[in-house]
Design a protein around this motif. Structure first.
Motif, short mmCIF file in Angstrom:
data_model
loop_
_atom_site.label_atom_id
_atom_site.label_comp_id
_atom_site.label_asym_id
_atom_site.label_seq_id
_atom_site.Cartn_x
_atom_site.Cartn_y
_atom_site.Cartn_z
N GLY A 43 12.53 -1.81 -13.07
CA GLY A 43 13.50 -1.99 -11.98
C GLY A 43 12.89 -2.87 -10.90
O GLY A 43 11.70 -2.79 -10.63
N LYS A 44 13.72 -3.75 -10.30
CA LYS A 44 13.19 -4.63 -9.26
C LYS A 44 14.01 -4.53 -7.99
O LYS A 44 15.24 -4.44 -8.03
N TYR A 45 13.32 -4.57 -6.87
CA TYR A 45 13.94 -4.57 -5.55
C TYR A 45 13.40 -5.77 -4.78
O TYR A 45 12.24 -6.15 -4.95
N ASP A 46 14.25 -6.37 -3.94
CA ASP A 46 13.72 -7.45 -3.11
C ASP A 46 13.00 -6.84 -1.90
O ASP A 46 12.90 -5.62 -1.77
N LEU A 47 12.52 -7.72 -1.00
CA LEU A 47 11.72 -7.19 0.10
C LEU A 47 12.57 -6.59 1.22
O LEU A 47 12.05 -6.21 2.26
N ASN A 48 13.88 -6.52 0.99
CA ASN A 48 14.73 -5.73 1.88
C ASN A 48 15.05 -4.38 1.25
O ASN A 48 15.87 -3.64 1.78
N GLY A 49 14.42 -4.12 0.11
CA GLY A 49 14.63 -2.84 -0.56
C GLY A 49 15.88 -2.77 -1.40
O GLY A 49 16.22 -1.72 -1.94
N ARG A 50 16.58 -3.94 -1.51
CA ARG A 50 17.81 -3.93 -2.30
C ARG A 50 17.48 -3.97 -3.78
O ARG A 50 16.64 -4.76 -4.21
N LEU A 79 16.22 1.09 -2.01
CA LEU A 79 15.20 2.03 -1.56
C LEU A 79 15.50 2.43 -0.12
O LEU A 79 15.98 1.63 0.68
N GLU A 80 15.18 3.66 0.19
CA GLU A 80 15.36 4.15 1.56
C GLU A 80 14.35 3.44 2.46
O GLU A 80 13.16 3.35 2.14
N GLU A 81 14.83 2.93 3.61
CA GLU A 81 13.94 2.14 4.45
C GLU A 81 13.31 2.97 5.57
O GLU A 81 13.90 3.92 6.07
N TYR A 82 12.10 2.62 5.94
CA TYR A 82 11.40 3.23 7.07
C TYR A 82 11.13 2.14 8.11
O TYR A 82 11.11 0.96 7.80
N ARG A 83 10.93 2.56 9.34
CA ARG A 83 10.69 1.60 10.41
C ARG A 83 9.18 1.41 10.60
O ARG A 83 8.42 2.38 10.58
N VAL A 84 8.79 0.16 10.73
CA VAL A 84 7.38 -0.14 10.98
C VAL A 84 7.24 -0.54 12.45
O VAL A 84 7.97 -1.40 12.93
N THR A 91 0.85 -1.18 0.00
CA THR A 91 0.00 0.00 0.00
C THR A 91 0.89 1.24 0.00
O THR A 91 1.92 1.26 0.66
N ILE A 92 0.45 2.25 -0.74
CA ILE A 92 1.17 3.51 -0.69
C ILE A 92 0.60 4.36 0.44
O ILE A 92 -0.60 4.57 0.51
N ILE A 93 1.49 4.79 1.33
CA ILE A 93 1.07 5.61 2.47
C ILE A 93 1.63 7.01 2.27
O ILE A 93 2.77 7.18 1.84
N ARG A 94 0.83 8.02 2.58
CA ARG A 94 1.28 9.40 2.54
C ARG A 94 2.19 9.68 3.73
O ARG A 94 1.74 9.58 4.87
N PHE A 95 3.43 10.01 3.47
CA PHE A 95 4.35 10.34 4.56
C PHE A 95 4.78 11.77 4.33
O PHE A 95 5.73 12.05 3.59
N GLY A 96 4.07 12.71 4.95
CA GLY A 96 4.28 14.11 4.60
C GLY A 96 3.87 14.27 3.15
O GLY A 96 2.77 13.90 2.78
N ASN A 97 4.80 14.78 2.33
CA ASN A 97 4.45 14.85 0.91
C ASN A 97 5.20 13.79 0.11
O ASN A 97 5.34 13.91 -1.10
N LYS A 98 5.71 12.77 0.80
CA LYS A 98 6.41 11.69 0.09
C LYS A 98 5.58 10.41 0.17
O LYS A 98 4.96 10.13 1.20
N PRO A 99 5.61 9.61 -0.90
CA PRO A 99 4.92 8.32 -0.83
C PRO A 99 5.82 7.25 -0.19
O PRO A 99 7.01 7.18 -0.49
N VAL A 100 5.24 6.46 0.69
CA VAL A 100 5.97 5.36 1.31
C VAL A 100 5.20 4.07 1.01
O VAL A 100 3.97 4.05 1.05
N LEU A 101 5.95 3.03 0.63
CA LEU A 101 5.31 1.76 0.31
C LEU A 101 5.37 0.85 1.54
O LEU A 101 6.44 0.51 2.03
N SER A 133 10.70 3.94 1.14
CA SER A 133 10.32 5.08 0.30
C SER A 133 9.85 4.51 -1.04
O SER A 133 10.51 3.63 -1.61
N ALA A 134 8.72 4.99 -1.54
CA ALA A 134 8.19 4.43 -2.79
C ALA A 134 8.79 5.11 -4.01
O ALA A 134 8.38 4.86 -5.14
N VAL A 135 9.78 5.98 -3.77
CA VAL A 135 10.39 6.70 -4.89
C VAL A 135 11.55 5.89 -5.44
O VAL A 135 12.54 5.66 -4.76
#
Lengths: 353, 152
Positions: free
Chosen positions: B117-124, B134-139, B68-78, B91-93
């Protein structure tokens, strides 16, 4: 009627113009057919100005209203779909005819002395045409346009030193937002048309003053044939314009422009993001360059190579001295052939992959 | 100020002096014309609310094997909830050319539609053109609520 002509003639002598038109000839040779593509491009530009003004009557250039206003044009305004579809199709045909015009001029070496300025203004209009296409693509503010603009402006941003400020200038901020739309709208309907009109004026005046260029050698041929510009060539031109108008109408009716989904900065990019076809060959090339080449970013290298190639192409009248002296220059032909093949191949690759 | 009466060389200096004054004035005038123009072209910095944490909703509302894309300020986060029930946020960018990525369940990967472009589930970044992960966020799970925060 006679009195009207006399009235004008007294104030601005028309005699010279009539004499000039009467003496204007179009040379006939195996390459004469290419002369028509400049005229067709001019016609398509006129179509763009007219349909563009019509679209302006209903279009609203803001993030909240752009997509909705195009939807309104397409569904509510009578023949709105026709006007917009013609605008889109004429833009595409314009780029096509401009490319054909440019390459025919290139291969006939019509850019050689004394027509360097005609070539330069023409190249300027070609670049402006691309600018028109890129900026106009965003105006419907749909998903495809949004991401295509993100990618396009991001590519500009990777350039060393000027890249970042250029990107911010284009986007009107860090990201593609409503501010970008406002700017692109301004470029598309004010800045570019203004510049284009100036270049077009110079281009046409030069063509009239210098007459049509002839392929090297053929102007001295003993059996050189010509056709009067007025009315013979002009009527042929107009007939062709009429045909092109019909083609436009057919394309617009059977393949009307789509609108797609409204852009959403918080939605994932949909599959099938690609720029307009005349950018595809560059876009596709960038895909094949590895992300790191020596010490450089692949993208930076790609863009710089295209930039340098574009500049060399633009300044061909100044490094191809041979053609200006009337000698044959095969190297230029081979370069041109390579460029045509490259563009065709990579456009097809970009289209099917 | 006795330059005028003496020699021609001094007259030239006088002329040079005038040249500099007038030239300088011209340059200043042009600069004072261009400065506001270029300043105007630079978009003003919008005051942004510094966001460090957002609520992404209830865990029960997020299906397994989805993104899901979540609004994080004005940036999209996946926010990805994997098939193995792991919650990750990035970061979804796309690090390639700024497109917005998506979770592709048939690949079990994060995918960018723009240039494949493909990234694994660690964002690599594992295939395609992306140059960086991809830049990672903490859940953070607070009971049923899913929160996303910046790593630092």
């Amino acid at each position: 009627m006679k009195r009207l002509v006399a009235w004008f003639d007294e104030r601005i002598p028309l005699q010279g113009l009539v004499e000039f038109l009467g003496k204007k000839y179009v040379p006939l040779h195996r390459g004469s057919v290419w002369y028509y593509f400049g005229g067709v491009s001019l016609f398509l530009f006129i179509v763009q100005v007219i349909t563009g003004i019509l679209l302006l009557l209903y279009y609203k250039g803001s993030e909240q209203l752009a997509w909705e206003s195009i939807q309104f044009i397409m569904s509510k305004v009578r023949f709105g779909w026709l006007i917009r579809s013609i605008h889109t199709w004429a833009a595409n045909l314009f780029m096509l005819t401009v490319f054909i015009h440019m390459f025919s001029v290139f291969f006939e070496k019509a850019y050689r002395k004394p027509r360097e300025l005609t070539w330069l203004t023409g190249m300027g209009m070609l670049f402006l045409g691309m600018g028109f296409g890129f900026s106009g693509y965003l105006l419907p503010w749909n998903e495809l346009a949004f991401f295509a603009t993100k990618v396009g402006t991001d590519i500009a941003g990777v350039l060393p030193v000027i890249g970042k400020p250029l990107m911010i200038f284009l986007r009107g901020g860090e990201d593609v937002t409503g501010a970008t739309l406002s700017r692109f709208f301004g470029f598309h309907v004010a800045v570019f048309p203004g510049l284009f009109t100036v270049l077009l004026g110079i281009h046409l005046i030069l063509v009239q003053r210098q007459g049509m260029s002839e392929p090297p050698g053929s102007d001295a041929a003993p059996n050189r044939r010509v056709m009067p510009f007025f009315p013979n060539f002009l009527l042929r031109d107009l007939l062709l314009w009429l045909l092109v108008l019909n083609v436009l109408a057919i394309l617009a009716v059977f393949f009307p422009s789509e609108l797609g989904r409204k852009a959403d900065a918080f939605a994932s990019a949909p599959a099938g993001i690609r720029p307009e076809w005349y950018f595809l060959f560059m876009f596709q090339s960038l895909k094949y360059i590895p992300s790191q080449v020596l010490f450089m970013d692949g993208e930076v290298l790609g863009i710089m190579l295209f930039g340098i190639a574009g500049l060399l192409w633009m300044f061909v009248p100044f490094w191809d001295r041979k053609s200006s002296r009337g000698e044959t220059n095969r190297v230029v032909n081979y370069i041109g052939l390579f460029v045509v093949l490259y563009i065709v191949l990579f456009t097809i690759l970009g289209w099917v992959l | 100020m006795n330059a005028g009466i003496e020699s021609t060389s001094n007259v030239t200096t006088k002329r040079d002096f005038l040249k500099y004054v007038l030239g300088g004035a011209l340059v200043t005038w042009v600069a004072s014309l261009l400065y506001p123009l270029f300043s105007y072209l630079q978009p003003p910095r919008q005051a942004e609310v510094e966001v460090t944490s957002v609520n992404a909703g209830r865990l029960a509302d997020i299906p397994k094997d989805s993104g899901t894309i979540i609004r994080f300020g004005n940036k999209p986060v996946l926010l990805v909830r994997s098939s193995t029930d792991q919650l990750r946020a990035f970061s979804a960018v796309c690090t390639h050319l700024d497109c917005t990525v998506q979770y592709k369940s048939d690949l079990g990967m994060i995918w960018c539609a723009c240039h494949n472009g493909k990234y694994d589930l660690n964002g690599r970044n594992v295939s395609g053109p992306p140059p960086r992960p991809l830049e990672e966020y903490r859940v953070i799970l607070k009971g049923e609520e899913v929160h996303i925060t910046t790593m630092t």
